[in-house]
Design an enzyme around this catalytic site. Sequence first.
Site: not given
Length: 164
Positions: A123, A141
């Site tokens: 991330d 995402d």
Amino acid sequence: MSQSICSTGLRWLWLVVVVLIIDLGSKYLILQNFALGDTVPLFPSLNLHYARNYGAAFSFLADSGGWQRWFFAGIAIGISVILAVMMYRSKATQKLNNIAYALIIGGALGNLFDRLWHGFVVDMIDFYVGDWHFATFNLADTAICVGAALIVLEGFLPSKAKKQ
């Protein structure tokens, strides 16, 4: 009875490849240029921040001992197969649905690659307001969320618009 792939929603699978290239490319750049926890401000309220997610959204089940890696991998594979079948059964002209499905598949496969290759999801997008930080996320995402939002939007469109 077989039909041409170009006449089905599978015509939109190129978008899966685009999402994968952008997602995996961005993660590669982070892995090559950042140490875990490094942060680089981009704009007010937006940083690049290298984080590892061993769970799902909002680090759900991140501290569960490792079984969640395979659980979430199975979910990603299952959802990708189901959506690919739905694309095959839909017409290529049903753009909104097929784009949504392709975005979700691309995002799911991007995070699946991370889970299987690294054991965690990379991330890097840190959105914040003042001292409050949203959960760090990645481009996969984002693709999944945009795809899901398009599916919801499609539900509100008149029937004629849904067929296009």
